[in-house]
Every structure is written in C-alpha cells, then in structure tokens.
Motif scaffolding. Structure first.
Motif, mmCIF file in Angstrom:
data_model
loop_
_atom_site.group_PDB
_atom_site.id
_atom_site.type_symbol
_atom_site.label_atom_id
_atom_site.label_comp_id
_atom_site.label_asym_id
_atom_site.label_seq_id
_atom_site.Cartn_x
_atom_site.Cartn_y
_atom_site.Cartn_z
ATOM 1 N N THR A 35 -9.259 20.993 53.394
ATOM 2 C CA THR A 35 -8.981 20.953 54.827
ATOM 3 C C THR A 35 -7.494 21.080 55.115
ATOM 4 O O THR A 35 -7.090 21.634 56.133
ATOM 5 C CB THR A 35 -9.512 19.639 55.445
ATOM 6 N N LEU A 36 -6.651 20.586 54.207
ATOM 7 C CA LEU A 36 -5.199 20.637 54.410
ATOM 8 C C LEU A 36 -4.705 22.076 54.400
ATOM 9 O O LEU A 36 -5.062 22.863 53.538
ATOM 10 C CB LEU A 36 -4.492 19.840 53.329
ATOM 11 N N SER A 37 -3.872 22.396 55.373
ATOM 12 C CA SER A 37 -3.267 23.726 55.437
ATOM 13 C C SER A 37 -1.861 23.671 54.838
ATOM 14 O O SER A 37 -1.367 22.607 54.439
ATOM 15 C CB SER A 37 -3.171 24.184 56.897
ATOM 16 N N GLY A 38 -1.209 24.841 54.797
ATOM 17 C CA GLY A 38 0.162 24.877 54.304
ATOM 18 C C GLY A 38 1.074 23.975 55.114
ATOM 19 O O GLY A 38 1.953 23.295 54.567
ATOM 20 N N ALA A 39 0.870 23.950 56.436
ATOM 21 C CA ALA A 39 1.675 23.097 57.306
ATOM 22 C C ALA A 39 1.469 21.624 56.968
ATOM 23 O O ALA A 39 2.413 20.820 57.009
ATOM 24 C CB ALA A 39 1.331 23.364 58.767
ATOM 25 N N TYR A 41 0.771 20.393 54.040
ATOM 26 C CA TYR A 41 1.482 20.084 52.805
ATOM 27 C C TYR A 41 2.982 19.930 53.056
ATOM 28 O O TYR A 41 3.657 19.114 52.411
ATOM 29 C CB TYR A 41 1.213 21.146 51.743
ATOM 30 N N ILE A 42 3.505 20.694 54.004
ATOM 31 C CA ILE A 42 4.900 20.501 54.397
ATOM 32 C C ILE A 42 5.065 19.118 55.020
ATOM 33 O O ILE A 42 6.055 18.416 54.776
ATOM 34 C CB ILE A 42 5.350 21.603 55.377
ATOM 35 N N LEU A 75 11.752 18.773 57.467
ATOM 36 C CA LEU A 75 10.415 19.158 57.028
ATOM 37 C C LEU A 75 9.389 18.944 58.130
ATOM 38 O O LEU A 75 8.451 19.734 58.285
ATOM 39 C CB LEU A 75 10.023 18.360 55.781
ATOM 40 N N ASP A 76 9.585 17.891 58.930
ATOM 41 C CA ASP A 76 8.670 17.641 60.034
ATOM 42 C C ASP A 76 8.742 18.761 61.068
ATOM 43 O O ASP A 76 7.721 19.146 61.645
ATOM 44 C CB ASP A 76 8.989 16.299 60.689
ATOM 45 N N LYS A 77 9.928 19.291 61.305
ATOM 46 C CA LYS A 77 10.060 20.414 62.232
ATOM 47 C C LYS A 77 9.530 21.702 61.596
ATOM 48 O O LYS A 77 8.962 22.555 62.267
ATOM 49 C CB LYS A 77 11.525 20.595 62.642
ATOM 50 N N ALA A 78 9.695 21.822 60.284
ATOM 51 C CA ALA A 78 9.252 23.036 59.596
ATOM 52 C C ALA A 78 7.734 23.167 59.604
ATOM 53 O O ALA A 78 7.210 24.285 59.665
ATOM 54 C CB ALA A 78 9.765 23.044 58.160
ATOM 55 N N GLN A 95 -3.239 15.457 63.898
ATOM 56 C CA GLN A 95 -3.452 14.064 63.481
ATOM 57 C C GLN A 95 -2.616 13.743 62.243
ATOM 58 O O GLN A 95 -2.017 12.656 62.147
ATOM 59 C CB GLN A 95 -4.940 13.828 63.189
ATOM 60 N N VAL A 96 -2.583 14.669 61.294
ATOM 61 C CA VAL A 96 -1.774 14.473 60.085
ATOM 62 C C VAL A 96 -0.302 14.327 60.457
ATOM 63 O O VAL A 96 0.400 13.434 59.976
ATOM 64 C CB VAL A 96 -1.970 15.652 59.102
#
Length: 232
Positions: A35-39, A41-42, A75-78, A95-96
């Motif tokens: 379910t996790l996307s690339g975003a 994982y960032i 990283l939060d902005k990325a 939500q993540v």
C-alpha cells in the motif's frame, strides 16, 4: 437440552474459538507494504530523521538535533512534491503524512523546549502538552476538512505545525543570544501561539510562504553550525 440452550452453547464456543477470529478473506486484509507509495517511503525517511533529532536532543546535542530536524522538514516537503509529481497522492498517504508530522514537528519542538529552554519541569509539562495537544488536533482537523479555498487560493485552517515548531526553534536561539530572553518568556510565547493552530486563521499556501520557510530553515541551520563549531 432445549434447542435454544444448545444454540447458545454453540455460539459461545464459536466466540471462544481462536480460528473464528482470523481474517479468512484476502479482501479484508491490508498489505501495508504494497500500500505504501514512493511518497510514503520518503515520509518514513522524515520519521527516521525526526527520531534521530529526538535522540540527539536527549543526549544534549541541540545543534545537531536541529540540523536533523531540518532534514526531516525537507523530506516532509519532498514527499508531497513527489506525490503531486507522480500522481500518487491518496487519503492513505495523507494519513501517513499526518502521523509522521506529529514526530517531525511536534515531538521535536516539545523536546527542544524541555531539554534546552524550559526553566523547570512544570513549565515543560504545560508547554509540551500544549504543543502536542493543539498540534495533534490541528492535524486531525486538517485530515477531516482538508484545505479551504478563497478565490482560487488554497489555505490551511489555522496556523500549521511548522509555524509552531519554528517558534520554538527561534526561542531556543533567542535564549542564547538575547540577554533578557529566558525560558519563561519563551514558554509564554509558545503557549500563546499554540491555540492559533485550531483557530480559523487562514494560512495561505503561497510560493512566498514556502520561500520564507526555506530561508528561516537555512538561517537556523547556519546558526546551529556556527554554534557547533565555535564561530558564535
């Protein structure tokens, strides 16, 4: 034995049977890894940097902790930029992101005040609680309501957790460089801004605002490095 009693006994047995509690249909399961996307994982990278910042704060390494905190900010902005660029944004991803924001902005701010600014533990208890409580409520409201719009411009309801974190970081530096500034003044100022996170103030999303936040973050990084290597 009556039929009603027999059915009651069988029902009790089924409830006690561990097998009856298992999810049997694959459709009912959520595979969190897929379910996790690339975003996302960032976002987890931001959480890692925020946790490193928290550990550094507890070890008394304020300047390195601030640098790690700023890495978490970046990283939060990325993650948002990546999600928009790849079209992978989702309610789950939001939500993540909000879950991780608690640690990136709120826990680190509360710890910075507690370890390096607070005049005593009672002040730390009150200020830290206000930062985390109001910040958490602000994130919950944002997940529920989303962005507001005003003549085509998007805005947050209330100030953001980023604003509050920057206030605490600024207070840390003010206590170092401004003589009359102390933990009590810093605590009162932080308490004053916390309720703004759940107010109806409109924090517009603008390029100028993002640029200003980047400049403030860069200034904080330079100050932290200058302090760490003895230039100040």
């Amino acid at each position: 034995m009556t039929e009603e009693l027999r059915e009651a006994i069988q029902g009790a047995k089924r409830r006690l049977d561990p097998a009856s509690r298992r999810v049997t249909e694959a459709a009912e399961r959520t595979n969190i890894v897929t379910t996790l996307s690339g975003a996302d994982y960032i976002s987890l990278g931001a959480l890692f940097a925020a946790w490193a910042s928290a550990l550094l704060l507890l070890r008394g390494e304020a300047n390195w902790a601030i640098l790690s905190m700023l890495a978490a900010f970046g990283l939060d902005k990325a993650d948002g930029w990546y999600a928009r660029r790849t079209g992978t944004g989702s309610p789950f991803g939001r939500q993540v992101d909000s879950f991780i924001d608690v640690f990136v902005y709120l826990v680190t701010a509360a710890l910075l005040y507690h370890v390096f600014v607070a005049p005593n533990v009672l002040a730390s208890l009150v200020v830290g609680f206000a930062v985390i409580a109001f910040g958490g409520l602000r994130l919950i409201r944002h997940n529920s309501e989303g962005f507001g719009t005003d003549q085509g411009a998007s805005y947050y309801h209330g100030t953001t957790v980023v604003h509050t974190n920057l206030v605490v970081v600024a207070n840390y530096f003010l206590t170092l460089f401004v003589g009359p500034w102390n933990g009590w003044v810093a605590g009162l100022l932080t308490l004053a801004v916390c309720p703004l996170m759940v107010s109806n103030y409109k924090s517009y999303k603008t390029d100028i605002g993002h640029g200003l936040a980047a400049c403030l973050g860069g200034a904080a990084a330079l100050l932290a490095l200058a302090l760490e290597f003895g230039f100040l």
